[in-house]
Motif scaffolding. Structure first.
Motif, PDB file in Angstrom:
ATOM      1  N   UNK A 160      50.633 -80.517  50.237  1.00  0.00           N
ATOM      2  CA  UNK A 160      52.000 -80.006  50.292  1.00  0.00           C
ATOM      3  C   UNK A 160      52.065 -78.501  50.030  1.00  0.00           C
ATOM      4  N   UNK A 161      53.086 -77.897  50.599  1.00  0.00           N
ATOM      5  CA  UNK A 161      53.300 -76.464  50.428  1.00  0.00           C
ATOM      6  C   UNK A 161      53.407 -76.118  48.948  1.00  0.00           C
ATOM      7  N   UNK A 162      52.762 -75.022  48.583  1.00  0.00           N
ATOM      8  CA  UNK A 162      52.802 -74.552  47.216  1.00  0.00           C
ATOM      9  C   UNK A 162      51.655 -75.030  46.355  1.00  0.00           C
ATOM     10  N   UNK A 163      50.819 -75.934  46.882  1.00  0.00           N
ATOM     11  CA  UNK A 163      49.733 -76.496  46.082  1.00  0.00           C
ATOM     12  C   UNK A 163      48.374 -75.862  46.367  1.00  0.00           C
ATOM     13  N   UNK A 164      48.353 -74.864  47.246  1.00  0.00           N
ATOM     14  CA  UNK A 164      47.079 -74.266  47.622  1.00  0.00           C
ATOM     15  C   UNK A 164      46.351 -73.606  46.473  1.00  0.00           C
ATOM     16  N   UNK A 220      32.561 -83.817  61.705  1.00  0.00           N
ATOM     17  CA  UNK A 220      33.838 -84.038  62.383  1.00  0.00           C
ATOM     18  C   UNK A 220      34.768 -82.849  62.167  1.00  0.00           C
ATOM     19  N   UNK A 221      35.569 -82.504  63.184  1.00  0.00           N
ATOM     20  CA  UNK A 221      36.494 -81.372  63.060  1.00  0.00           C
ATOM     21  C   UNK A 221      37.711 -81.733  62.221  1.00  0.00           C
ATOM     22  N   UNK A 222      38.446 -80.704  61.791  1.00  0.00           N
ATOM     23  CA  UNK A 222      39.567 -80.880  60.879  1.00  0.00           C
ATOM     24  C   UNK A 222      40.788 -80.137  61.399  1.00  0.00           C
ATOM     25  N   UNK A 223      41.939 -80.799  61.310  1.00  0.00           N
ATOM     26  CA  UNK A 223      43.227 -80.130  61.421  1.00  0.00           C
ATOM     27  C   UNK A 223      43.866 -80.213  60.046  1.00  0.00           C
ATOM     28  N   UNK A 224      44.122 -79.065  59.438  1.00  0.00           N
ATOM     29  CA  UNK A 224      44.632 -79.039  58.076  1.00  0.00           C
ATOM     30  C   UNK A 224      46.085 -78.574  58.046  1.00  0.00           C
ATOM     31  N   UNK A 225      46.892 -79.289  57.258  1.00  0.00           N
ATOM     32  CA  UNK A 225      48.232 -78.848  56.927  1.00  0.00           C
ATOM     33  C   UNK A 225      48.188 -78.342  55.500  1.00  0.00           C
ATOM     34  N   UNK A 226      47.951 -77.042  55.333  1.00  0.00           N
ATOM     35  CA  UNK A 226      47.727 -76.458  54.006  1.00  0.00           C
ATOM     36  C   UNK A 226      48.379 -75.085  53.945  1.00  0.00           C
ATOM     37  N   UNK A 227      48.518 -74.561  52.732  1.00  0.00           N
ATOM     38  CA  UNK A 227      49.074 -73.220  52.541  1.00  0.00           C
ATOM     39  C   UNK A 227      48.218 -72.168  53.234  1.00  0.00           C
ATOM     40  N   UNK A 228      48.890 -71.158  53.762  1.00  0.00           N
ATOM     41  CA  UNK A 228      48.179 -70.008  54.306  1.00  0.00           C
ATOM     42  C   UNK A 228      47.425 -69.304  53.185  1.00  0.00           C
ATOM     43  N   UNK A 229      46.200 -68.894  53.473  1.00  0.00           N
ATOM     44  CA  UNK A 229      45.392 -68.218  52.484  1.00  0.00           C
ATOM     45  C   UNK A 229      44.683 -69.133  51.516  1.00  0.00           C
ATOM     46  N   UNK A 230      44.826 -70.431  51.673  1.00  0.00           N
ATOM     47  CA  UNK A 230      44.188 -71.379  50.762  1.00  0.00           C
ATOM     48  C   UNK A 230      42.705 -71.509  51.079  1.00  0.00           C
ATOM     49  N   UNK A 231      41.990 -72.162  50.158  1.00  0.00           N
ATOM     50  CA  UNK A 231      40.549 -72.353  50.302  1.00  0.00           C
ATOM     51  C   UNK A 231      40.206 -73.102  51.588  1.00  0.00           C
ATOM     52  N   UNK A 237      41.984 -73.382  54.422  1.00  0.00           N
ATOM     53  CA  UNK A 237      42.234 -72.561  55.608  1.00  0.00           C
ATOM     54  C   UNK A 237      41.098 -71.557  55.816  1.00  0.00           C
ATOM     55  N   UNK A 238      40.672 -70.908  54.738  1.00  0.00           N
ATOM     56  CA  UNK A 238      39.605 -69.928  54.845  1.00  0.00           C
ATOM     57  C   UNK A 238      38.297 -70.576  55.278  1.00  0.00           C
ATOM     58  N   UNK A 239      38.006 -71.767  54.728  1.00  0.00           N
ATOM     59  CA  UNK A 239      36.779 -72.478  55.074  1.00  0.00           C
ATOM     60  C   UNK A 239      36.739 -72.819  56.559  1.00  0.00           C
ATOM     61  N   UNK A 240      37.857 -73.329  57.090  1.00  0.00           N
ATOM     62  CA  UNK A 240      37.889 -73.712  58.502  1.00  0.00           C
ATOM     63  C   UNK A 240      37.827 -72.490  59.412  1.00  0.00           C
ATOM     64  N   UNK A 241      38.478 -71.400  58.983  1.00  0.00           N
ATOM     65  CA  UNK A 241      38.440 -70.185  59.784  1.00  0.00           C
ATOM     66  C   UNK A 241      37.028 -69.595  59.832  1.00  0.00           C
ATOM     67  N   UNK A 242      36.361 -69.590  58.692  1.00  0.00           N
ATOM     68  CA  UNK A 242      35.015 -69.002  58.625  1.00  0.00           C
ATOM     69  C   UNK A 242      33.986 -69.843  59.376  1.00  0.00           C
ATOM     70  N   UNK A 243      34.142 -71.163  59.306  1.00  0.00           N
ATOM     71  CA  UNK A 243      33.143 -72.055  59.902  1.00  0.00           C
ATOM     72  C   UNK A 243      33.424 -72.388  61.358  1.00  0.00           C
TER      73      UNK A 243
END
Length: 409
Positions: free
Chosen positions: A309-313, A329-340, A342-348
């Motif tokens: 949920x929003x705010x829990x990142x 397996x690939x991931x679609x994440x519903x997470x806060x922007x700038x969260x761990x 989001x960064x992990x999926x962007x980097x990998x």
């Protein structure tokens, strides 16, 4: 070690704690585990474990003492709080008695009350307290509406800061959580006492498998070419599972029977998901599976959903993401922007992220991903490569041992 769960209990944190202890004791160290009787799966003491207030298991490397957790349904918040307090009191008294034999006291939160129990044991044994924060409490509980009383939230926040003050080190799972905790330290406190050590998935134990497996068959997914979108994990207050239901409804309205949604787990939101599954042919609900089947369950999906949920990142990290990556397996994440996550999926390059409170963006991203089968395969390959390069249980355990020895020095 004070922790609320330990194998054979099925809670994910129980697996994490057991993995660390296994690594420590394999190096010749001795451990006392103070935990609860298994209760997580049904929120009742598991069959074969009831009938006693405590049970003790002597091992070649130490002792496991399991205390009654006084479990109750997740919806009964007062009863749950009382149960945590009762368990923490028993576990704390046991830890104080054992502390004289130990060099380090390691306490896990939540529940936050185990931090206070760990401090009492550390004071009694003149040992450093390492406080492991899996979810920042009360932040997560307040954000999700579980704790609504300002007085209760304020009291919990005071206890949280008191434990941080008395801990020799506070370990967290991400940089976002570290920033959260550091902001609550007393003025003049060393921010270096907050150490990031993520939970680790065992890329040797969890690996890519054939997507067309027996678990798919058990779910009734007979079309071998259908795309399976899966959420596997806790069905709780912290997960916006309405995103999954909304996506299933939209795909059903478009006649997209080639995309099937699976929700695998249990928790307070199960009833709402079950009601949706009754009316939607493309939404399937399954309960917890034995840990031995984890690789098979993860492999059954073409795309996994990671939701917070929003705010829990800055308060929590869905550790399931590491197991999904290990499964390739690939991931679609519903997470806060700038969260761990989001960064992990962007980097990998192992997936995509959208805001958890943007259902239109979530469904648009989901549609683009499931329509690109080759893209899913490539993301899965990158996911596995990321998992193979990341620290595993052995490396995470070594980082803790380095921390312990530095505190003792």
């Amino acid at each position: 070690m004070l922790c609320p769960h330990y194998v054979p209990d099925t809670a994910p944190t129980g697996e994490v704690m057991a993995s660390m202890c296994e690594q420590w004791t394999a190096r010749g160290h001795w451990a006392e585990i103070i935990t609860s009787l298994p209760w997580y799966e049904h929120h009742a003491v598991a069959q074969g474990w009831s009938g006693r207030l405590a049970r003790t298991q002597q091992t070649s490397w130490g002792r496991i003492r399991r205390w009654h957790p006084f479990p109750s349904d997740k919806g009964r918040l007062v009863a749950r709080a009382a149960g945590f307090a009762g368990f923490s009191a028993l576990a704390g008294a046991d830890a104080v008695a054992a502390a004289g034999r130990c060099d380090v006291v390691f306490a896990m939160s939540p529940p936050l009350t185990l931090g206070a129990a760990g401090w009492a044991a550390a004071w009694r044994g003149r040992a450093p307290l390492v406080f492991n924060v899996q979810d920042v409490f009360p932040d997560a509980a307040v954000s999700t509406g579980v704790v609504r009383s300002p007085a209760v939230a304020a009291a919990a926040a005071r206890l949280e800061r008191a434990v941080y003050r008395r801990a020799a080190a506070v370990t967290v799972l991400s940089e976002g959580m570290a920033r959260n905790v550091r902001a609550k330290l007393d003025s003049g406190a060393d921010p270096g006492k907050v150490v990031v050590i993520p939970n680790a998935a065992d890329a040797g134990r969890i690996g890519p498998q054939d997507r067309r497996n027996s678990y798919r068959a058990e779910l009734g997914l007979k079309d071998a070419d259908c795309t399976v979108v899966m959420y596997a994990g806790n069905l709780g207050h912290s997960q916006p599972l309405e995103l999954v239901v909304d996506a299933a409804e939209r795909f059903a309205a478009r006649g997209r029977t080639d995309v099937q949604f699976v929700v695998n787990g249990d928790g307070v939101a199960r009833a709402a998901v079950a009601a949706a599954a009754e009316r939607l042919d493309n939404l399937h609900l399954a309960g917890w599976q034995p840990k031995e089947r984890l690789g098979e369950v993860l492999a059954a999906a073409d795309l996994h959903l990671v939701l917070l949920r929003a705010g829990l990142g800055s308060s929590s990290v869905p550790s399931k993401v590491y197991s999904v990556l290990a499964a390739g397996r690939p991931v679609l994440a519903g997470v806060d922007r700038g969260s761990e996550v989001e960064q992990l999926l962007a980097d990998s390059g192992a997936g995509r992220s959208v805001s958890p409170d943007a259902p239109d963006a979530f469904c648009a991203a989901l549609g683009e991903m499931v329509d690109d089968r080759a893209g899913l395969v490539e993301m899965g390959r990158r996911a596995r490569a990321c998992a193979e390069q990341a620290d595993g249980p052995r490396e995470a355990a070594d980082r803790y041992l380095d921390l312990f020895f530095s505190l003792l020095a």
